[in-house]
Design a protein around this motif. Structure first.
Motif, PDB file in Angstrom:
ATOM      1  N   ARG A 157      11.756  -3.907  -9.568  1.00 37.78           N
ATOM      2  CA  ARG A 157      12.139  -2.549  -9.973  1.00 37.78           C
ATOM      3  C   ARG A 157      13.185  -1.923  -9.076  1.00 37.78           C
ATOM      4  NH1 ARG A 157       6.399   0.238 -11.562  1.00 37.78           N
ATOM      5  NH2 ARG A 157       5.881  -1.201 -13.241  1.00 37.78           N
ATOM      6  N   LYS A 158      13.091  -2.199  -7.777  1.00 36.33           N
ATOM      7  CA  LYS A 158      13.988  -1.483  -6.847  1.00 36.33           C
ATOM      8  C   LYS A 158      14.984  -2.410  -6.151  1.00 36.33           C
ATOM      9  CE  LYS A 158      11.612   2.537  -6.857  1.00 36.33           C
ATOM     10  NZ  LYS A 158      10.581   3.191  -6.069  1.00 36.33           N
ATOM     11  N   GLY A 159      14.736  -3.707  -6.202  1.00 35.26           N
ATOM     12  CA  GLY A 159      15.665  -4.651  -5.576  1.00 35.26           C
ATOM     13  C   GLY A 159      15.304  -4.982  -4.137  1.00 35.26           C
ATOM     14  N   GLU A 160      15.942  -6.039  -3.642  1.00 30.88           N
ATOM     15  CA  GLU A 160      15.630  -6.504  -2.284  1.00 30.88           C
ATOM     16  C   GLU A 160      16.024  -5.482  -1.223  1.00 30.88           C
ATOM     17  OE1 GLU A 160      17.021 -10.439  -1.249  1.00 30.88           O
ATOM     18  OE2 GLU A 160      16.436 -10.159   0.856  1.00 30.88           O
ATOM     19  N   LYS A 161      17.152  -4.801  -1.440  1.00 32.12           N
ATOM     20  CA  LYS A 161      17.639  -3.837  -0.449  1.00 32.12           C
ATOM     21  C   LYS A 161      16.581  -2.773  -0.167  1.00 32.12           C
ATOM     22  CE  LYS A 161      22.422  -2.794   0.371  1.00 32.12           C
ATOM     23  NZ  LYS A 161      23.665  -2.370  -0.253  1.00 32.12           N
ATOM     24  N   CYS A 162      16.001  -2.274  -1.228  1.00 29.18           N
ATOM     25  CA  CYS A 162      14.975  -1.236  -1.091  1.00 29.18           C
ATOM     26  C   CYS A 162      13.739  -1.812  -0.388  1.00 29.18           C
ATOM     27  CB  CYS A 162      14.629  -0.695  -2.473  1.00 29.18           C
ATOM     28  SG  CYS A 162      13.295   0.472  -2.427  1.00 29.18           S
ATOM     29  N   PHE A 163      13.385  -3.050  -0.753  1.00 29.19           N
ATOM     30  CA  PHE A 163      12.248  -3.700  -0.086  1.00 29.19           C
ATOM     31  C   PHE A 163      12.493  -3.785   1.425  1.00 29.19           C
ATOM     32  CE2 PHE A 163      10.446  -7.540   1.792  1.00 29.19           C
ATOM     33  CZ  PHE A 163       9.095  -7.316   1.569  1.00 29.19           C
ATOM     34  N   GLN A 191       1.563 -20.353  -4.952  1.00 27.52           N
ATOM     35  CA  GLN A 191       1.348 -18.893  -4.950  1.00 27.52           C
ATOM     36  C   GLN A 191       2.668 -18.150  -5.056  1.00 27.52           C
ATOM     37  OE1 GLN A 191       1.059 -18.353  -0.564  1.00 27.52           O
ATOM     38  NE2 GLN A 191      -0.979 -19.236  -0.844  1.00 27.52           N
ATOM     39  N   LYS A 192       3.145 -17.998  -6.283  1.00 28.61           N
ATOM     40  CA  LYS A 192       4.493 -17.439  -6.485  1.00 28.61           C
ATOM     41  C   LYS A 192       4.539 -15.914  -6.564  1.00 28.61           C
ATOM     42  CE  LYS A 192       7.105 -21.187  -8.566  1.00 28.61           C
ATOM     43  NZ  LYS A 192       6.234 -21.923  -9.499  1.00 28.61           N
ATOM     44  N   ASP A 193       3.400 -15.288  -6.860  1.00 31.17           N
ATOM     45  CA  ASP A 193       3.426 -13.849  -7.128  1.00 31.17           C
ATOM     46  C   ASP A 193       4.003 -13.021  -5.987  1.00 31.17           C
ATOM     47  OD1 ASP A 193       1.121 -14.950  -5.939  1.00 31.17           O
ATOM     48  OD2 ASP A 193       0.180 -12.983  -5.999  1.00 31.17           O
ATOM     49  N   LYS A 194       3.776 -13.492  -4.750  1.00 31.73           N
ATOM     50  CA  LYS A 194       4.233 -12.722  -3.597  1.00 31.73           C
ATOM     51  C   LYS A 194       5.629 -13.141  -3.141  1.00 31.73           C
ATOM     52  CE  LYS A 194       3.281 -12.251   0.664  1.00 31.73           C
ATOM     53  NZ  LYS A 194       2.732 -12.714   1.923  1.00 31.73           N
ATOM     54  N   ARG A 195       6.189 -14.140  -3.810  1.00 29.71           N
ATOM     55  CA  ARG A 195       7.455 -14.705  -3.341  1.00 29.71           C
ATOM     56  C   ARG A 195       8.571 -14.602  -4.373  1.00 29.71           C
ATOM     57  NH1 ARG A 195       3.062 -17.656  -0.370  1.00 29.71           N
ATOM     58  NH2 ARG A 195       3.527 -16.970   1.733  1.00 29.71           N
ATOM     59  N   PRO A 196       8.957 -13.391  -4.714  1.00 29.38           N
ATOM     60  CA  PRO A 196       9.975 -13.226  -5.761  1.00 29.38           C
ATOM     61  C   PRO A 196      11.304 -13.889  -5.408  1.00 29.38           C
ATOM     62  CG  PRO A 196       9.570 -11.154  -4.608  1.00 29.38           C
ATOM     63  CD  PRO A 196       8.508 -12.095  -4.174  1.00 29.38           C
ATOM     64  N   LEU A 197      11.583 -14.043  -4.123  1.00 27.65           N
ATOM     65  CA  LEU A 197      12.858 -14.653  -3.722  1.00 27.65           C
ATOM     66  C   LEU A 197      12.963 -16.095  -4.187  1.00 27.65           C
ATOM     67  CD1 LEU A 197      13.523 -13.447  -0.083  1.00 27.65           C
ATOM     68  CD2 LEU A 197      14.886 -13.008  -2.105  1.00 27.65           C
ATOM     69  N   LEU A 198      11.828 -16.720  -4.434  1.00 28.26           N
ATOM     70  CA  LEU A 198      11.853 -18.139  -4.797  1.00 28.26           C
ATOM     71  C   LEU A 198      11.391 -18.385  -6.227  1.00 28.26           C
ATOM     72  CD1 LEU A 198      10.576 -19.661  -1.479  1.00 28.26           C
ATOM     73  CD2 LEU A 198      12.884 -19.688  -2.360  1.00 28.26           C
ATOM     74  N   ALA A 252       0.835  -1.203   0.000  1.00 25.72           N
ATOM     75  CA  ALA A 252       0.000   0.000   0.000  1.00 25.72           C
ATOM     76  C   ALA A 252       0.871   1.254   0.000  1.00 25.72           C
ATOM     77  CB  ALA A 252      -0.931  -0.013   1.207  1.00 25.72           C
ATOM     78  N   ALA A 253       1.938   1.236   0.810  1.00 27.40           N
ATOM     79  CA  ALA A 253       2.804   2.417   0.906  1.00 27.40           C
ATOM     80  C   ALA A 253       3.563   2.653  -0.397  1.00 27.40           C
ATOM     81  CB  ALA A 253       3.781   2.255   2.072  1.00 27.40           C
ATOM     82  N   ALA A 254       3.984   1.560  -1.030  1.00 25.93           N
ATOM     83  CA  ALA A 254       4.794   1.689  -2.247  1.00 25.93           C
ATOM     84  C   ALA A 254       3.929   1.860  -3.495  1.00 25.93           C
ATOM     85  CB  ALA A 254       5.692   0.459  -2.394  1.00 25.93           C
ATOM     86  N   GLY A 255       2.690   1.435  -3.391  1.00 31.83           N
ATOM     87  CA  GLY A 255       1.815   1.479  -4.558  1.00 31.83           C
ATOM     88  C   GLY A 255       2.150   0.408  -5.584  1.00 31.83           C
ATOM     89  N   HIS A 256       2.883  -0.615  -5.153  1.00 27.06           N
ATOM     90  CA  HIS A 256       3.255  -1.722  -6.045  1.00 27.06           C
ATOM     91  C   HIS A 256       3.174  -3.040  -5.296  1.00 27.06           C
ATOM     92  CE1 HIS A 256       4.741   0.869  -9.189  1.00 27.06           C
ATOM     93  NE2 HIS A 256       5.475   1.519  -8.310  1.00 27.06           N
ATOM     94  N   SER A 257       3.062  -4.121  -6.068  1.00 27.19           N
ATOM     95  CA  SER A 257       3.086  -5.445  -5.444  1.00 27.19           C
ATOM     96  C   SER A 257       4.507  -5.752  -4.964  1.00 27.19           C
ATOM     97  CB  SER A 257       2.665  -6.506  -6.458  1.00 27.19           C
ATOM     98  OG  SER A 257       3.653  -6.607  -7.461  1.00 27.19           O
TER      99      SER A 257
END
Ligand code: S3P
Length: 177
Positions: A54-60, A118-125, A42-47
């Motif tokens: 787009r921004k990488g894990e560090k930014c997340f 459910q992969k959409d929320k799990r980019p690390l995997l 919600a804060a980022a306006g992105h999934s």
């Protein structure tokens, strides 16, 4: 502050049932449920996936810590954290101040089967194939297991538990205290 006002904070690897059991626990305790990943989106306006892409894990991780800092100032919530929240000791320190920390652990194959759906929320995997994905999962899990157990006031193995059963066990453990 009284212990009854403490937040209940769920930590654990992806696919251990934090969100699904957390919602049930919150409903039964008549508390507000907060999912940190949802707040980040919600804060980022992105999934979550888009933020990683787009921004990488560090930014997340920075976004994650900012949200945890804000949310941990409230009381009487049931909070579900992302699996990597334990990587930053400051997150745990903040959550512990007024929170009871509950860790969910599950066997690696059970996690793998649950999150494959459910992969959409799990980019690390999001590895290209099954073997690679499982390998990556094992590495992450081994690194994090000690962090989950060291941070927790309570530990539950949710490998063979439905979300409803998990919620029941958590609530009765809290009552016994
Ligand atoms: C992550 C777990 C995810 C989400 C993000 C990173 C992790 O949350 O925060 O994809 O590092 O383990 P869930 O544990 O709710 O899947």
């Amino acid at each position: 502050m009284k212990k009854e006002q403490y937040n209940l904070v769920l930590i654990g690897f992806m696919g251990t049932g934090k969100t699904s059991a957390g919602k049930i626990i919150a409903r039964k305790m008549k508390r507000e449920f907060v999912d940190i990943d949802e707040k980040i989106e919600a804060a980022a306006g992105h999934s979550i996936s888009k933020i990683f892409e787009r921004k990488g894990e560090k930014c997340f991780r920075v976004l994650e810590s900012n949200i945890i800092r804000k949310i941990s100032k409230q009381n009487m919530l049931v909070i579900s954290t992302g699996g990597g929240a334990v990587l930053n000791p400051l997150n745990i320190k903040r959550l512990k101040k007024n929170g009871i920390i509950i860790a969910f652990l599950s066997k690696v194959m059970i996690i793998f089967n649950r999150i494959s759906a459910q992969k959409d929320k799990r980019p690390l995997l999001s590895a290209a194939n099954r073997t690679q994905g499982l390998k990556k999962l094992r590495v992450l899990l081994n690194k994090r297991l000690p962090l989950y157990t060291a941070s927790a006031d309570y530990v539950f193995d949710t490998s063979n538990l439905t979300p409803a059963k998990t919620a029941k066990e958590v609530l009765s453990a809290l009552k016994r205290k």
